[in-house]
Design a protein around this motif. Structure first.
Motif: not given
Length: 290
Positions: A191-207
């Motif tokens: 239900t929640a995902v932690v990303f080790d960097n900002d690039v991956m987190a923002v890309a996942a959000l956009e996806h």
């Protein structure tokens, strides 16, 4: 102590492991180098940043720097388990500073961040919202800070009776998209995902937004790195606070100390906290009162 003592201006080398585009894509390195330069420039030093696709390329750069007296010292990033680079630099008689946690076995290490403490803070924030199944999109498993974060997640899972699902990635946008898709396709998705960097987190959000998935209503997203990328995304990404520029300044101070024959170690960094933005909320079951 310097390999090029007396040469003006001085140069400090920093090799970023991975493709050259990583230097320009990841805000982390831009901010880190800016902080290093802020301390070193007034003392007559510049910073030379080089990308190396693999370890042999990085070691070859160190040999060249030593042979040609191109740099006075080296900052080593992305420290790995059983890292061979410190011993290689010692053999080359190149002063160096590791951007590593203070418990590093090497003498010239500069405490950058306690990743276990930061990870625990992230877990406490998400469990405080009611999340019991966390996803973790981690960086390359051989990196020391990846291991520290994964170890803390395992400890938290045992102590708090949580479920943690992990996908390993390489810090790129493509990896962030792939990893979040894999996590959410599991029979019991987090239900929640932690990303080790900002690039991956923002890309996942956009996806997810492009797929019509509601963030954070369907899944919360939290980045372990904070940057303008997180602030400018829509919605803005929640993240662990981090002053990368300040970290760079500390590394710059460590370099000057090592060049002067002193200790590279720095006092502990103030623990970071969660910057709660638009991608974290209670899980659906909690909001429904289940």
């Amino acid at each position: 102590m310097s390999a090029a003592a007396g040469r003006e201006p001085g140069i400090v080398g920093l090799v970023v492991p991975g493709p050259a585009r990583r230097i320009g894509v990841e805000p982390y390195f831009v901010e880190l180098v800016d902080g290093i330069e802020e301390v070193l420039h007034p003392r007559g030093f510049g910073v030379m940043v080089l990308a190396a696709e693999d370890l042999p390329q990085e070691l070859a750069a160190y040999r060249r720097w030593s042979r040609d007296a191109e740099v006075d010292a080296v900052v080593v990033v992305d420290v790995v388990e059983d890292d061979v680079r410190p011993l290689a630099l010692e053999d080359l008689r190149l002063p160096y500073v590791l951007a590593a946690h203070v418990d590093s076995p090497f003498a010239c290490s500069s405490e950058v961040a306690d990743d276990a403490v930061r990870t625990r803070a992230a877990v406490e924030f998400l469990t405080g919202l009611g999340h019991r199944h966390l996803g973790h999109v981690c960086g390359p498993p051989h990196l020391v800070h990846t291991q520290e974060r994964r170890a803390e997640l395992r400890r938290s899972a045992r102590e708090l009776d949580l479920l943690v699902s992990t996908e390993a990635a390489d810090y790129t946008a493509a990896a962030g998209r792939r990893a979040v898709a894999a996590l959410l396709q599991r029979p019991e998705p987090p239900t929640a995902v932690v990303f080790d960097n900002d690039v991956m987190a923002v890309a996942a959000l956009e996806h997810l937004v492009a797929l019509g998935r509601a963030v954070p209503e369907e899944v919360s997203l939290l980045s372990m790195d904070d940057s303008p990328l997180c602030e400018l995304s829509v919605p803005p990404v929640s993240a662990m606070s981090v002053d990368v520029h300040h970290r760079g300044r500390r590394l710059g101070a460590s370099v000057l100390s090592v060049l002067g024959g002193g200790d590279a170690r720095q006092p502990p960094i103030t623990p970071s906290h969660v910057v709660d933005r638009g991608t974290t909320t209670a899980p659906a079951a909690c909001r429904a009162g289940v």
